[in-house]
Design a protein around this motif. Sequence first.
Motif, PDB file in Angstrom:
ATOM      1  N   SER A   1      -1.666  30.629 -30.149  1.00 19.80           N
ATOM      2  CA  SER A   1      -2.311  29.189 -30.010  1.00 19.80           C
ATOM      3  C   SER A   1      -1.449  28.127 -30.694  1.00 19.80           C
ATOM      4  O   SER A   1      -1.587  27.098 -30.156  1.00 19.80           O
ATOM      5  CB  SER A   1      -3.733  29.508 -30.895  1.00 19.80           C
ATOM      6  OG  SER A   1      -4.426  30.468 -30.394  1.00 19.80           O
ATOM      7  N   ARG A   2      -0.774  28.507 -31.898  1.00 18.92           N
ATOM      8  CA  ARG A   2      -0.035  27.321 -32.474  1.00 18.92           C
ATOM      9  C   ARG A   2       1.112  27.208 -31.662  1.00 18.92           C
ATOM     10  O   ARG A   2       1.795  26.046 -31.312  1.00 18.92           O
ATOM     11  CB  ARG A   2       0.588  27.911 -33.905  1.00 18.92           C
ATOM     12  CG  ARG A   2       1.330  27.151 -34.532  1.00 18.92           C
ATOM     13  CD  ARG A   2       1.781  27.619 -35.661  1.00 18.92           C
ATOM     14  NE  ARG A   2       2.723  26.743 -36.680  1.00 18.92           N
ATOM     15  CZ  ARG A   2       3.119  26.858 -37.589  1.00 18.92           C
ATOM     16  NH1 ARG A   2       2.865  28.023 -38.578  1.00 18.92           N
ATOM     17  NH2 ARG A   2       3.845  26.092 -38.439  1.00 18.92           N
ATOM     18  N   ALA A   3       1.728  28.185 -30.970  1.00 20.19           N
ATOM     19  CA  ALA A   3       2.896  27.831 -29.943  1.00 20.19           C
ATOM     20  C   ALA A   3       2.584  26.941 -28.849  1.00 20.19           C
ATOM     21  O   ALA A   3       3.399  26.071 -28.439  1.00 20.19           O
ATOM     22  CB  ALA A   3       3.699  29.358 -29.436  1.00 20.19           C
ATOM     23  N   LEU A   4       1.165  27.072 -28.373  1.00 22.23           N
ATOM     24  CA  LEU A   4       0.894  26.112 -27.381  1.00 22.23           C
ATOM     25  C   LEU A   4       0.613  25.093 -27.724  1.00 22.23           C
ATOM     26  O   LEU A   4       1.129  24.049 -27.163  1.00 22.23           O
ATOM     27  CB  LEU A   4      -0.229  26.933 -26.645  1.00 22.23           C
ATOM     28  CG  LEU A   4      -0.998  26.027 -25.514  1.00 22.23           C
ATOM     29  CD1 LEU A   4       0.161  25.817 -24.408  1.00 22.23           C
ATOM     30  CD2 LEU A   4      -1.992  26.769 -24.883  1.00 22.23           C
ATOM     31  N   ARG A   5      -0.066  24.682 -28.828  1.00 21.17           N
ATOM     32  CA  ARG A   5       0.035  23.355 -29.404  1.00 21.17           C
ATOM     33  C   ARG A   5       1.264  22.782 -29.567  1.00 21.17           C
ATOM     34  O   ARG A   5       1.458  21.496 -29.345  1.00 21.17           O
ATOM     35  CB  ARG A   5      -0.829  23.587 -30.694  1.00 21.17           C
ATOM     36  CG  ARG A   5      -2.447  23.989 -30.647  1.00 21.17           C
ATOM     37  CD  ARG A   5      -3.072  23.575 -31.946  1.00 21.17           C
ATOM     38  NE  ARG A   5      -2.761  24.336 -32.782  1.00 21.17           N
ATOM     39  CZ  ARG A   5      -3.172  25.631 -33.335  1.00 21.17           C
ATOM     40  NH1 ARG A   5      -3.871  26.383 -32.605  1.00 21.17           N
ATOM     41  NH2 ARG A   5      -2.506  26.098 -34.477  1.00 21.17           N
TER      42      ARG A   5
END
Length: 396
Positions: free
Chosen positions: A103-107
């Motif tokens: 999730s953080r990587a996509l953000r």
Amino acid sequence: MARSFSATCGPDGLHQHLADLRSAVPSASGGVVFVSGQLAQRASSVAELVRTTWRGVPACVVPAAGVLSERGEIEGDTAASGVLWSGGRVTPFALPERAAEPSRALREALVRTIGHRSATAILFARPGAFAPEALEALASCAPNACLFGAGTASGSAVGVTAQGELLEGPTTGLAITGFAPPIVDASPAARLLSGFHAVEEASGGVVLRAGGQPALDLLSAATAALGEQASAQPRMFVALADPPEDPRGARGVDDGAAPRGEADDPAAPRYVLRPIRGIDPSRRGILIGDDARPGARLAFAVRDAAAARAGLEGIARQISRSALGSAPRFALYLSCAGRGQGLYGAPDVEARILRQRFADLPIAGMHSSFEIAPWAPGQARLALNTGVLALFRAPS
């Protein structure tokens, strides 16, 4: 300017189609190529072909269960479709293969490529490696982005940068800036069997109570509504909509009355489908997974060809209306692999609907494993049995 193609072909035939598109769009700024069958199993090799044939043009190669264009749909064969366009700045990106926090990587990827600008992000995610919750917190990092996409057939999509670098990860995408965001809408292939009811109690992925009744009782009533017209094994789903206070303004009084389902009806709540994974007779609950949350609105739906056809006609009509005063350039259509000929019993049903509405507009698309449907600015939801239509246009 934009051009599309679709064909049953191997690598040699694909090379010729790519070369023809490059000649037709000499000032190309971006493109997408969808591949199925044996070509889908060799997406990296196809990306190499795209890199050499479309030299200097950023693009994305997407493995699909089937491909389509305004000319028709190709299912169960080795084939390709694609679109090449001019205008805007296109930046491919891919998430790390083993990101500790997807999730953080996509953000971070969206912040890096889009930030707070008005932009478009098209996401192509590999099944089994995509966390739906990754979509939930995107509005804070890309509040002005138009987000949509789909799940690949199996392997990863491959991005091709303008410098010729190949990017591959569990989620690969294209960020488009400097180009008007497309008009995007989505329509599920389902007919609602009940009205929407607020979920009041849920535990461990099981909805226990909704609308003042045990969830299993609501399901029983919806199943009974199928009556004698039901097939031997109808495909039932839970339809989930946001709470009434959702900023999109969706209305939905919990009175058991089924909302109007027209795609261009502003009173109809937007919803996504989830499979019913099981029942809990002892607690009179139904298992749907992580989306079982108090406050959401729940209804029941059945997979239905007539509703799917009417839904696509509705969003195509609404998108066409919304595009008045601008010049349509091309469209992408991402349709669940569970639709197509297996749903309608005839080929090219959805391609014909799009052609009737948009004539010879260049269109490319895929049959997908799941869909990423637009929800609100900077927001998207994972969807099933859904068609996502995005019309790119320029001011006229």
